[in-house]
Write a protein that holds these residues in place. Structure first.
Motif, PDB file in Angstrom:
ATOM      1  N   TYR A 116       0.867  -1.187   0.000  1.00  6.73           N
ATOM      2  CA  TYR A 116       0.000   0.000   0.000  1.00  6.73           C
ATOM      3  C   TYR A 116       0.896   1.226   0.000  1.00  6.73           C
ATOM      4  O   TYR A 116       1.872   1.291   0.751  1.00  6.73           O
ATOM      5  N   GLY A 140       2.600   4.740   0.630  1.00 12.74           N
ATOM      6  CA  GLY A 140       2.699   5.723   1.702  1.00 12.74           C
ATOM      7  C   GLY A 140       2.445   5.138   3.074  1.00 12.74           C
ATOM      8  O   GLY A 140       2.056   5.843   3.997  1.00 12.74           O
ATOM      9  N   PHE A 147       2.867   3.534   6.792  1.00 13.06           N
ATOM     10  CA  PHE A 147       3.693   3.714   7.991  1.00 13.06           C
ATOM     11  C   PHE A 147       4.590   2.506   8.182  1.00 13.06           C
ATOM     12  O   PHE A 147       4.215   1.414   7.767  1.00 13.06           O
ATOM     13  N   TYR A 183      -6.633   8.652   8.800  1.00  7.52           N
ATOM     14  CA  TYR A 183      -6.045   8.372   7.472  1.00  7.52           C
ATOM     15  C   TYR A 183      -5.438   6.986   7.577  1.00  7.52           C
ATOM     16  O   TYR A 183      -4.234   6.814   7.413  1.00  7.52           O
ATOM     17  N   GLY A 208      -5.309   4.236   5.932  1.00  2.94           N
ATOM     18  CA  GLY A 208      -4.677   3.518   4.819  1.00  2.94           C
ATOM     19  C   GLY A 208      -4.937   2.027   4.895  1.00  2.94           C
ATOM     20  O   GLY A 208      -6.082   1.574   4.956  1.00  2.94           O
ATOM     21  N   CYS A 209      -3.841   1.240   4.954  1.00  5.03           N
ATOM     22  CA  CYS A 209      -4.004  -0.218   5.025  1.00  5.03           C
ATOM     23  C   CYS A 209      -3.942  -0.709   6.467  1.00  5.03           C
ATOM     24  O   CYS A 209      -3.676  -1.882   6.720  1.00  5.03           O
ATOM     25  N   THR A 233      -1.997   0.242   9.362  1.00  4.66           N
ATOM     26  CA  THR A 233      -0.800  -0.017  10.171  1.00  4.66           C
ATOM     27  C   THR A 233      -1.047   0.377  11.622  1.00  4.66           C
ATOM     28  O   THR A 233      -0.705  -0.371  12.547  1.00  4.66           O
ATOM     29  N   ASP A 261     -10.766   5.561   6.645  1.00  9.33           N
ATOM     30  CA  ASP A 261     -10.109   5.935   5.389  1.00  9.33           C
ATOM     31  C   ASP A 261     -11.153   6.014   4.282  1.00  9.33           C
ATOM     32  O   ASP A 261     -12.202   5.351   4.345  1.00  9.33           O
ATOM     33  N   ASN A 320     -14.750  10.130   5.507  1.00 13.11           N
ATOM     34  CA  ASN A 320     -13.923  11.260   5.098  1.00 13.11           C
ATOM     35  C   ASN A 320     -13.467  12.030   6.332  1.00 13.11           C
ATOM     36  O   ASN A 320     -14.287  12.410   7.170  1.00 13.11           O
ATOM     37  N   VAL A 321     -12.185  12.255   6.417  1.00 18.50           N
ATOM     38  CA  VAL A 321     -11.602  12.941   7.571  1.00 18.50           C
ATOM     39  C   VAL A 321     -12.153  14.364   7.705  1.00 18.50           C
ATOM     40  O   VAL A 321     -12.106  14.958   8.776  1.00 18.50           O
ATOM     41  N   SER A 347      -1.094   9.861   9.420  1.00 22.82           N
ATOM     42  CA  SER A 347      -0.245  10.430   8.379  1.00 22.82           C
ATOM     43  C   SER A 347      -1.110  10.789   7.165  1.00 22.82           C
ATOM     44  O   SER A 347      -1.589   9.896   6.463  1.00 22.82           O
ATOM     45  N   GLU A 375     -12.469  12.387  -3.611  1.00 23.84           N
ATOM     46  CA  GLU A 375     -12.695  12.610  -2.174  1.00 23.84           C
ATOM     47  C   GLU A 375     -11.384  12.889  -1.440  1.00 23.84           C
ATOM     48  O   GLU A 375     -11.383  13.270  -0.282  1.00 23.84           O
ATOM     49  N   TYR A 376     -10.273  12.652  -2.124  1.00 23.91           N
ATOM     50  CA  TYR A 376      -8.969  12.823  -1.490  1.00 23.91           C
ATOM     51  C   TYR A 376      -8.697  14.278  -1.163  1.00 23.91           C
ATOM     52  O   TYR A 376      -9.195  15.178  -1.835  1.00 23.91           O
ATOM     53  N   LEU A 377      -7.869  14.466  -0.144  1.00 19.34           N
ATOM     54  CA  LEU A 377      -7.474  15.810   0.250  1.00 19.34           C
ATOM     55  C   LEU A 377      -7.029  16.634  -0.965  1.00 19.34           C
ATOM     56  O   LEU A 377      -6.130  16.219  -1.696  1.00 19.34           O
TER      57      LEU A 377
END
Ligand SMILES: C[S@@+](CC[C@H](N)C(=O)[O-])C[C@H]1O[C@@H](n2cnc3c(N)ncnc32)[C@H](O)[C@@H]1O
Length: 435
Positions: free
Chosen positions: A116, A118, A120, A144, A146-147, A149, A165, A278-279, A298, A334-336
């Motif tokens: 994935y 980016g 951590f 955020y 992600g996968c 971590t 996420d 969504n954050v 992150s 939808e991403y930042l």
């Protein structure tokens, strides 16, 4: 060869020199006490060790000359938690046990389930959990995720967490990391001939497997296998089936090792809550104000990094079989910083994206502060984005947003990316605050 006085002189061979100095080295690397982990490589690692110790124990000193730490008090707790020491009281730490078991300093348990972008590295998450002295009963958030971590590492430490996420593939991976350990051993015991049959079913988009968790695992390993073949010819000799089988057997091995680890150290693996959301609107995923003890996260910081595009094989496949219904472009939007109408020229579009990105980043800090308890802690890993060869002050901006939102700065650590050959990526900063 003779020297000035006619005596025979022989130079030491390389082997003899190494053997001679080697004797000294054996004593130089400490084998007793509270000893640094061999994986510590940078000044940032010493700072992380310091941060961890400050969370885990009251009194300590770091002796960098002898690679040791002086500790007072109940060291068993430190031994069970610390991520930067190899030995505590001359006994292997839980962390060094873990990395010896998996023969990898970061890819332990199910962290290496699926590549994935980016991601951590787990040791950082463990370090921050220790820095904040979080324990069973505390609640951690990664908005955020992600996968997963953060959530998986929290689970492995017996601590509850919530991961949010926007990326549905990321959420499938995080959820699988949550579930795999609870699969019955008999279900996991799949032999090669069954795997060959499964692979054929996957190719025909007709996978017939009863267990839902195992089914999701097969899908992911299949996408990963297909993707590997698109990117390189390295695996041609193994063949698609061969690589798929290898990947399954790797996860099976991780499953047995993770079980052993949890059993040997008497850890109650805590399932995380994984939610799509969504954050920029944490209320819409039912997160209550002042409900988290800590946030470890992150945000995406590379404009150049396509977090979604890599997964097109997965999107096409899962949409086609009706497993889910997502348009990749909608997810990307939808991403930042991505919600920008494209009715302007390319240069104007990118300018608007940068401005929107920073506005979104500020909004996301504001959202995070709301759900954090007063006195709660937050750690943000962020690096400076590069756009057309120019650096954007992402780290500085993030810090400003945190201060503007009333957070108190505790410490920042610059973590260099060793071996980076690209000017765009030098490393990232870990910014730490309390509310
Ligand atoms: C740097 S990655 C985090 C990776 C994570 N730490 C891990 O170990 O897998 C940034 C993540 O932010 C997510 N993201 C981007 N925009 C988002 C948004 N508006 N709301 C929630 N998540 C978002 C991306 O999907 C991506 O997974």
């Amino acid at each position: 060869m003779q020297d000035l006085f006619g005596n025979n002189q022989r130079y030491l061979t390389l082997e003899e020199i190494i053997a001679e100095y080697g004797k000294e080295a054996i004593d130089f690397i400490p084998k007793e006490g509270n000893v640094f982990g061999f994986w510590m490589q940078t000044l940032a690692d010493i700072q992380f060790l310091d941060l961890e110790l400050s969370g885990l124990t009251k009194s300590y000193s770091i002796d960098t000359l002898n690679y040791k730490v002086n500790l007072n008090g109940d060291n068993e707790f430190v031994r069970n938690r610390i991520a930067h020491l190899d030995l505590v009281n001359s006994k292997p730490t839980l962390y060094s046990y873990l990395i010896d078991l998996f023969e990898d300093t970061n890819a332990y348990a199910f962290h290496n389930l699926y590549p994935y972008k980016g991601k951590f590295y787990p040791r950082l998450v463990r370090t921050l959990i220790n820095t904040f002295n979080l324990k069973e009963g505390n609640l951690i958030l990664d908005p955020y995720n992600g996968c997963g971590t953060t959530t998986h590492e929290a689970s492995l430490m017996g601590i509850e967490s919530v991961g949010i996420d926007i990326n549905p593939i990321g959420n499938i991976i995080s959820d699988l990391k949550n579930e795999l350990i609870f699969i019955d051993e008999k279900v996991f015991d799949v032999n090669t001939s069954v795997l060959i049959r499964v692979f054929g079913q996957l190719e025909n988009k007709k996978l017939n497997v009863k267990n839902d968790v195992l089914k999701k695992l097969f899908y992911l390993l299949y996408f990963d296998t297909k993707d590997a073949f698109v990117r390189t010819s390295r695996y041609n000799r193994k063949g698609l089936e061969g690589l798929f089988i290898e990947k399954f057997n790797y996860i099976k091995d991780c499953y047995y090792k993770t079980k052993k680890f949890l059993n040997d150290w008497n850890i109650n693996y805590k399932k995380a809550i994984i939610k799509e959301g969504n954050v920029l609107d944490l209320k819409s995923v039912s997160l209550k104000e002042e409900s988290f003890d800590a946030i470890i996260t992150s945000p995406p910081y590379y404009f150049s990094l396509d977090y979604v595009g890599k997964d097109n094989i997965a999107y096409d496949y899962l949409n086609e079989i009706g497993f889910f219904n997502y348009n990749m472009e909608d997810v990307k939007n939808e991403y930042l910083g991505m919600k920008v109408k494209s009715n302007v020229n390319a240069k104007r579009l990118i300018e608007k994206k940068v401005v929107t990105y920073f506005e979104d980043l500020e909004k996301s800090v504001n959202e995070m502060v709301k759900v954090l308890k007063t006195g709660g802690k937050i750690a943000i890993a962020i690096g400076d984005s590069t756009l057309d060869g120019n650096k954007l002050p992402t780290t500085k901006k993030t810090h400003d947003f945190c201060i503007k939102n009333g957070l108190k700065h505790i410490r920042s650590v610059f973590n260099p990316l060793l071996g980076a050959r690209n000017r765009a990526i030098r490393g990232e900063s870990i910014l730490i605050y309390s509310k």
